[in-house]
Motif scaffolding. Structure first.
Motif, short mmCIF file in Angstrom:
data_model
loop_
_atom_site.label_atom_id
_atom_site.label_comp_id
_atom_site.label_asym_id
_atom_site.label_seq_id
_atom_site.Cartn_x
_atom_site.Cartn_y
_atom_site.Cartn_z
N ASP A 1 0.88 -1.17 0.00
CA ASP A 1 0.00 0.00 0.00
C ASP A 1 0.92 1.22 0.00
OD1 ASP A 1 -1.84 1.99 0.37
OD2 ASP A 1 -2.86 1.06 2.07
N THR B 1 1.65 5.35 -1.16
CA THR B 1 1.11 6.66 -1.50
C THR B 1 2.21 7.53 -2.10
OG1 THR B 1 -0.50 6.51 0.30
CG2 THR B 1 -0.11 8.69 -0.64
N TYR B 2 1.87 8.22 -3.20
CA TYR B 2 2.85 9.09 -3.87
C TYR B 2 2.32 10.52 -3.92
CZ TYR B 2 4.51 4.61 -5.75
OH TYR B 2 4.96 3.32 -5.89
N LYS C 1 -2.52 6.79 -4.92
CA LYS C 1 -2.42 5.59 -4.09
C LYS C 1 -2.33 4.36 -5.00
CE LYS C 1 -4.59 4.93 -0.26
NZ LYS C 1 -3.46 5.04 0.68
N ARG C 2 -1.46 3.47 -4.61
CA ARG C 2 -1.35 2.18 -5.30
C ARG C 2 -1.42 1.08 -4.24
NH1 ARG C 2 -2.13 5.07 -8.89
NH2 ARG C 2 -1.05 5.24 -10.91
N LYS C 3 -2.27 0.08 -4.54
CA LYS C 3 -2.45 -1.00 -3.59
C LYS C 3 -2.60 -2.30 -4.35
CE LYS C 3 -5.21 -2.18 0.51
NZ LYS C 3 -6.35 -1.74 1.37
N SER D 1 4.45 7.50 1.49
CA SER D 1 4.38 6.45 2.51
C SER D 1 4.38 5.11 1.80
CB SER D 1 3.12 6.59 3.37
OG SER D 1 1.96 6.39 2.60
N SER D 2 4.94 4.11 2.47
CA SER D 2 5.03 2.78 1.87
C SER D 2 4.87 1.73 2.96
CB SER D 2 6.39 2.62 1.16
OG SER D 2 6.53 1.32 0.64
#
Length: 356
Positions: free
Chosen positions: A170, A172-173, A197-199, A284-285
């Protein structure tokens, strides 16, 4: 009970080695080739004939280890000489007769690899690649290119863990996209800011982590990749004629490196899905690695170490693909002569122009 294996030619009695070209056990003296099944059949016949002739000798044991902490003594099956190796030695050779020897106690039970990639490049091919690597390097110290040094290259089976796992991510960029335009009076710039967001999930198979504390991780990473299509079920026959150590870095100690590789690969994969922006920064990662499993394997590596000016220089080559890596020193004396030569040539050219 014998704790070593030495493959012998049934025709002439010489040692058999694994032929990287033939992919069979080869006698270097009479040129005969054998499969492991053929050798077993011949050995079974000989054992049947010799059952009544077997004799055993008892040796009195002593508690005195003569200061050999961490070392073990094994008996050469060819000449009866003592083979001394450390507790991780798997494949070596007898110092008395040179016979390839496999120490079976270090490849049994949990110490037995599941798979192996056999050597595909023989010693001559490895030496030629090393010579090509040295070629054209004028400042290389002479002792590195001497035949004696090149001939000392060793074929070594290096223990690896292959990790399989899943990664849930999960991430966030923060991203920007900028627009430019003008009118009769002004130039305009507009910057749009985005939160992306990439999940998702990724599955990983056969992530390699070398399991030997003796091997430099940077070198082992650099000679990757290995072609897993050539993985074979482990058999002692592949080790004969080469050196090998069992793992001394267990799965638990290897997990951090595997997790780090999973983390980097996951971040790279997710980042590649973010397109069309001038700048992208991970804000965040969160990456969770789960369902991890590992298999114990051995991979072929040609290795050569040379001490020069109190520093060890290493050359390593993938014994399957031929990919190589190495650090080379500079002979300062040669460097000074080379620099002096260039300076002298420049001076002569300048003098010629002055007199024209």
């Amino acid at each position: 009970m014998d704790d070593t294996i030495a493959y012998k030619c049934p025709c002439c009695g010489a040692s058999l080695v694994w032929g990287s070209k033939e992919q069979e056990l080869v006698c270097e003296y009479c040129d005969n080739k054998f499969t492991e099944a053929q050798l077993k059949e011949i050995a079974d016949e000989e054992n049947t004939k010799a059952q009544e002739m077997n004799a055993k000798w008892n040796v009195e044991e002593t508690d005195d280890d003569n200061g050999m902490d961490g070392m073990k003594v094994h008996i050469c099956q060819s000449c009866g000489g003592e083979i001394i190796g450390d507790e991780n030695s798997v494949a070596t050779e007898c110092v008395y007769c040179g016979s390839p020897t496999i120490i079976t106690e270090n490849i049994s039970g949990v110490n037995r690899p599941k798979y192996v990639i056999p050597f595909k490049l023989d010693k001559n091919a490895a030496k030629e690649k090393l010579k090509a690597f040295y070629k054209g390097k004028r400042l290389l110290p002479d002792e590195f290119s001497k035949k004696k040094h090149i001939d000392s290259i060793k074929g070594l089976y290096v223990p690896f863990w292959l990790f399989n796992c899943e990664a849930e991510a999960d991430i966030t960029y923060k991203a920007n996209r900028t627009h430019f335009w003008s009118d009769a009076n002004y130039n305009y710039t507009k910057t749009d800011h985005y939160m992306l967001k990439r999940k998702g999930k990724l599955a990983f198979e056969k992530i390699p982590v070398d399991a030997s504390s003796k091997m430099d991780d940077k070198y082992m990473d650099s000679i990757e990749p290995f072609d897993y299509n050539q993985l074979e079920e482990f058999s002692e026959k592949y080790l004969t004629g080469y050196y090998a150590d069992k793992y001394d870095v267990d799965i638990k100690a290897s997990e951090p490196r595997a997790n780090e590789r999973v983390k980097r690969s996951t971040e790279d994969k997710f980042r590649s899905s973010v397109k069309g922006y001038e700048s992208v920064i991970a804000d965040s990662s969160r990456i969770n690695v789960k369902n991890g499993k590992a298999e114990y394997v051995m991979f072929p590596v040609w290795i050569l170490n040379k001490k020069y000016k109190d520093k060890i220089y290493t050359f390593a080559m993938n014994g399957q693909t031929g990919k190589l890596v190495g650090e080379l020193p500079i002979d300062k004396c040669k460097a000074r002569k080379y620099l002096f030569g260039i300076t002298a040539v420049i001076f002569i050219i300048l003098q010629i122009f002055v007199w024209i």
